[in-house]
Design an enzyme around this catalytic site. Structure first.
Site, mmCIF file in Angstrom:
data_model
loop_
_atom_site.group_PDB
_atom_site.id
_atom_site.type_symbol
_atom_site.label_atom_id
_atom_site.label_comp_id
_atom_site.label_asym_id
_atom_site.label_seq_id
_atom_site.Cartn_x
_atom_site.Cartn_y
_atom_site.Cartn_z
ATOM 1 N N ASP A 121 4.139 4.470 -10.821
ATOM 2 C CA ASP A 121 3.759 3.430 -11.786
ATOM 3 C C ASP A 121 2.463 2.726 -11.383
ATOM 4 O OD1 ASP A 121 4.646 2.055 -9.569
ATOM 5 O OD2 ASP A 121 6.075 0.787 -10.635
ATOM 6 N N ASP A 141 4.835 -4.915 3.745
ATOM 7 C CA ASP A 141 5.906 -5.418 2.889
ATOM 8 C C ASP A 141 7.229 -5.229 3.625
ATOM 9 O OD1 ASP A 141 6.582 -2.707 2.625
ATOM 10 O OD2 ASP A 141 5.848 -2.548 0.580
ATOM 11 N N HIS A 166 1.950 1.182 -8.403
ATOM 12 C CA HIS A 166 2.106 0.076 -7.461
ATOM 13 C C HIS A 166 1.656 0.480 -6.062
ATOM 14 C CE1 HIS A 166 6.025 1.882 -6.119
ATOM 15 N NE2 HIS A 166 5.707 1.276 -4.988
#
Length: 239
Positions: A128, A66, A130
């Site tokens: 969370d 990413d 991710h």
């Protein structure tokens, strides 16, 4: 799924390094996607020392999975961090680093297919659930490498603001990430985490339902999924 629980962060970092070295010390071309962030800091310190003692491993190609661009700067958040923690101290030549960014993302998946896919991808996990840039609420399991808009979640601007050092003018309109579909195509997925603050999400991701609300839960379905934890991160698992 193979879960390895080490006593502490130091031992977890050593074990993760050894898993990567097991891939790198092969007599063939090896393609690895690796993570930035705080969790791998010690692992990269250990890996740099290992690289200094060995001949350059020219068979290894590295990928980021990413990237958040920072204004007009040459390197985005991920590659800049990887260069600082590992690539530069270890003397990794630029030709062995394949940068994914918002300009070349459309060619990324085709390139990985051409080279035979990733031998392994090393990822962390957010509180969370991710992984990579695949956040709850903006991720479908079928997503491939794609741009994610700052408009996709009400809090996305604030998330990216923290990543670019708090300068609102540097918050990009988009970031890029490999999607769950691409990551699941890696021959091995290695996830590592440390600390009590990750314990709750580790239990949900590894032992809860497979759901897009917890994007990393998809790895329960991967045929070669290895998890490396310290005792605190593993403290809520049913073992």
């Amino acid at each position: 799924m193979k879960i390895i629980v080490e006593k502490d962060y130091e031992n977890m970092s050593k074990t993760t390094m050894q898993l990567l070295l097991g891939k790198m010390y092969q007599d063939k071309s090896v393609h690895l996607a690796i993570t930035a962030g705080s969790t791998p800091k010690r692992m990269y310190e250990l890996l740099v020392e290992e690289m200094k003692e060995k001949a350059p491993l020219t068979n290894v190609s590295y990928y980021n999975f990413d990237e958040i661009p920072i204004g007009d700067e040459k390197y985005g958040v991920t590659i800049a961090n990887l260069k600082a923690m590992y690539f530069d101290p270890a003397g990794i030549p630029e030709e062995q680093i394949h940068m994914l960014d918002t300009k070349n993302y459309l060619e990324h998946d085709a390139h990985l297919k051409e080279v035979g896919g990733l031998d392994a991808i090393l990822i962390g996990i957010g509180e969370d659930g991710h992984f990579c840039g695949n956040l709850p609420g903006v991720t479908k399991f079928g997503d491939e490498t794609r741009l994610v808009s700052v408009q996709s979640r009400p809090d996305m601007f604030d998330i990216l603001l923290g990543e670019v050092g708090g300068d609102a003018e540097k918050v990009p309109e988009y970031y890029v990430t490999m999607g769950p579909k691409n990551v699941m195509q890696a021959k091995q997925v290695i996830l590592f985490a440390n600390g009590k603050k990750k314990a709750a999400i580790i239990k949900k991701a590894l032992q809860g339902p497979v759901t897009e609300d917890i994007p990393s839960s998809i790895f329960q379905l991967h045929p070669n999924f290895t998890v490396v934890l310290d005792e605190e991160a593993a403290s809520e698992l049913n073992r």
